[in-house]
Motif scaffolding. Structure first.
Motif, PDB file in Angstrom:
ATOM      1  N   VAL A 118      13.720  28.912 -48.085  1.00  0.00           N
ATOM      2  CA  VAL A 118      14.649  29.985 -48.425  1.00  0.00           C
ATOM      3  C   VAL A 118      16.077  29.488 -48.191  1.00  0.00           C
ATOM      4  CG1 VAL A 118      13.039  31.854 -47.921  1.00  0.00           C
ATOM      5  CG2 VAL A 118      14.511  31.000 -46.113  1.00  0.00           C
ATOM      6  N   ARG A 119      17.002  30.052 -48.910  1.00  0.00           N
ATOM      7  CA  ARG A 119      18.416  29.716 -48.733  1.00  0.00           C
ATOM      8  C   ARG A 119      19.176  31.009 -48.480  1.00  0.00           C
ATOM      9  NH1 ARG A 119      23.380  28.340 -51.698  1.00  0.00           N
ATOM     10  NH2 ARG A 119      24.378  26.702 -50.461  1.00  0.00           N
ATOM     11  N   VAL A 120      19.986  30.995 -47.429  1.00  0.00           N
ATOM     12  CA  VAL A 120      20.774  32.169 -47.055  1.00  0.00           C
ATOM     13  C   VAL A 120      22.236  31.834 -47.287  1.00  0.00           C
ATOM     14  CG1 VAL A 120      21.351  33.778 -45.189  1.00  0.00           C
ATOM     15  CG2 VAL A 120      19.053  32.785 -45.311  1.00  0.00           C
ATOM     16  N   THR A 121      22.923  32.728 -47.995  1.00  0.00           N
ATOM     17  CA  THR A 121      24.348  32.525 -48.263  1.00  0.00           C
ATOM     18  C   THR A 121      25.134  33.771 -47.883  1.00  0.00           C
ATOM     19  OG1 THR A 121      24.137  33.341 -50.536  1.00  0.00           O
ATOM     20  CG2 THR A 121      23.893  30.961 -50.217  1.00  0.00           C
ATOM     21  N   TRP A 122      26.404  33.560 -47.657  1.00  0.00           N
ATOM     22  CA  TRP A 122      27.319  34.674 -47.460  1.00  0.00           C
ATOM     23  C   TRP A 122      27.600  35.295 -48.820  1.00  0.00           C
ATOM     24  CZ3 TRP A 122      27.673  36.125 -42.686  1.00  0.00           C
ATOM     25  CH2 TRP A 122      27.534  35.189 -41.662  1.00  0.00           C
ATOM     26  N   THR A 123      28.234  36.431 -48.866  1.00  0.00           N
ATOM     27  CA  THR A 123      28.511  37.102 -50.140  1.00  0.00           C
ATOM     28  C   THR A 123      29.408  36.254 -51.044  1.00  0.00           C
ATOM     29  OG1 THR A 123      30.333  38.317 -49.097  1.00  0.00           O
ATOM     30  CG2 THR A 123      28.205  39.441 -49.263  1.00  0.00           C
ATOM     31  N   ASP A 156      19.720  25.805 -41.595  1.00  0.00           N
ATOM     32  CA  ASP A 156      20.462  24.591 -41.267  1.00  0.00           C
ATOM     33  C   ASP A 156      21.879  24.692 -41.837  1.00  0.00           C
ATOM     34  OD1 ASP A 156      20.281  24.036 -44.001  1.00  0.00           O
ATOM     35  OD2 ASP A 156      18.801  22.432 -43.759  1.00  0.00           O
ATOM     36  N   LYS A 157      22.613  23.607 -41.804  1.00  0.00           N
ATOM     37  CA  LYS A 157      24.016  23.641 -42.260  1.00  0.00           C
ATOM     38  C   LYS A 157      24.151  23.925 -43.751  1.00  0.00           C
ATOM     39  CE  LYS A 157      24.427  18.661 -42.862  1.00  0.00           C
ATOM     40  NZ  LYS A 157      25.169  17.476 -42.502  1.00  0.00           N
ATOM     41  N   HIS A 158      23.048  23.775 -44.496  1.00  0.00           N
ATOM     42  CA  HIS A 158      23.050  24.075 -45.932  1.00  0.00           C
ATOM     43  C   HIS A 158      22.533  25.489 -46.216  1.00  0.00           C
ATOM     44  CE1 HIS A 158      23.874  19.840 -46.534  1.00  0.00           C
ATOM     45  NE2 HIS A 158      22.808  19.546 -45.802  1.00  0.00           N
ATOM     46  N   GLY A 159      22.257  26.247 -45.148  1.00  0.00           N
ATOM     47  CA  GLY A 159      21.732  27.601 -45.305  1.00  0.00           C
ATOM     48  C   GLY A 159      20.243  27.630 -45.611  1.00  0.00           C
ATOM     49  N   LEU A 160      19.554  26.504 -45.405  1.00  0.00           N
ATOM     50  CA  LEU A 160      18.141  26.392 -45.746  1.00  0.00           C
ATOM     51  C   LEU A 160      17.241  26.556 -44.518  1.00  0.00           C
ATOM     52  CD1 LEU A 160      18.337  23.307 -48.139  1.00  0.00           C
ATOM     53  CD2 LEU A 160      18.210  25.720 -48.780  1.00  0.00           C
ATOM     54  N   ALA A 161      16.090  27.141 -44.741  1.00  0.00           N
ATOM     55  CA  ALA A 161      15.061  27.263 -43.708  1.00  0.00           C
ATOM     56  C   ALA A 161      13.707  27.286 -44.400  1.00  0.00           C
ATOM     57  CB  ALA A 161      15.246  28.537 -42.894  1.00  0.00           C
ATOM     58  N   VAL A 162      12.686  26.878 -43.668  1.00  0.00           N
ATOM     59  CA  VAL A 162      11.321  26.944 -44.178  1.00  0.00           C
ATOM     60  C   VAL A 162      10.609  28.052 -43.415  1.00  0.00           C
ATOM     61  CG1 VAL A 162       9.118  25.728 -44.401  1.00  0.00           C
ATOM     62  CG2 VAL A 162      11.263  24.495 -44.784  1.00  0.00           C
ATOM     63  N   ILE A 163       9.978  28.942 -44.175  1.00  0.00           N
ATOM     64  CA  ILE A 163       9.187  29.988 -43.541  1.00  0.00           C
ATOM     65  C   ILE A 163       7.713  29.701 -43.800  1.00  0.00           C
ATOM     66  CG2 ILE A 163      10.977  31.762 -43.610  1.00  0.00           C
ATOM     67  CD1 ILE A 163       9.516  32.979 -46.021  1.00  0.00           C
ATOM     68  N   HIS A 164       6.906  30.045 -42.817  1.00  0.00           N
ATOM     69  CA  HIS A 164       5.451  29.856 -42.907  1.00  0.00           C
ATOM     70  C   HIS A 164       4.818  31.241 -42.979  1.00  0.00           C
ATOM     71  CE1 HIS A 164       6.250  25.728 -41.641  1.00  0.00           C
ATOM     72  NE2 HIS A 164       7.047  26.274 -40.733  1.00  0.00           N
ATOM     73  N   THR A 165       4.087  31.483 -44.030  1.00  0.00           N
ATOM     74  CA  THR A 165       3.358  32.736 -44.158  1.00  0.00           C
ATOM     75  C   THR A 165       1.884  32.398 -44.346  1.00  0.00           C
ATOM     76  OG1 THR A 165       3.804  32.800 -46.545  1.00  0.00           O
ATOM     77  CG2 THR A 165       5.309  34.033 -45.095  1.00  0.00           C
TER      78      THR A 165
END
Length: 172
Positions: A118-123, A156-165
């Protein structure tokens, strides 16, 4: 000394191969009342898959497995005893003073792990570094209000994370 004339509820969690399963088990009041602080109402199963709720006062109760859904090391779906995924499908136990209810056993199947990035960004579109990433499984208390109690990591610094479902579960 302490004397309690309260009841017990116990059981075991086994997987589909008949081996002990590692899972969280939670005792819930069927009437919505708060369970007294002296009752260990949420616990991890022992190595043999057993669990024991002790010092339980008389009342109406339900038993639930993995209340927040599956997670690392606990790849089993949420389940109300005996096999429902919703509260209205749970069996309700009437526990009398000093009564012991045994054999509240769960049989579970390990779910396949799925990984998603997933990637999280500001508006403004910039990466959101260090943002907590939380998931809520369908049929959990966290799903509708999105209270974010099952946080699985940070970006991380790129706004990336791995989620495990796990399994074909629906998550938010």
């Amino acid at each position: 000394f302490e004397l309690f004339w309260n009841g017990r509820i116990d059981g075991q969690v086994i997987d589909d191969a008949g081996k002990p399963a590692n899972a969280f088990v939670e005792l819930l009041s069927a009437d919505g009342k708060q369970i007294p602080g002296n009752v260990n109402f949420s616990q991890l199963t022992a190595k043999d898959g057993s669990y024991h709720f002790r010092k339980v006062p008389p009342g109406r109760y339900m038993v639930m497995l993995n209340p927040n859904g599956p997670s690392n090391g606990l790849p089993y779906a949420l389940q109300y005893y005996p096999s429902g995924v919703r509260r209205d499908k749970a069996r309700v136990f009437e526990l009398g003073a000093g009564e012991r209810i045994s054999g509240i056993n769960f049989s579970v199947r390990a779910l396949m792990e799925r990984n998603s990035q997933v990637r999280v960004t500001w508006t403004n579109g910039n990466a959101a570094e260090g943002a907590p990433v939380c998931i809520a499984y369908a049929n959990t208390d966290d799903y509708e209000p999105l209270i974010g109690t099952n946080c699985v990591g940070e970006t991380d610094k790129h706004g990336l994370a791995v989620i495990h479902t796990y399994g074909n579960s629906q998550v938010r």
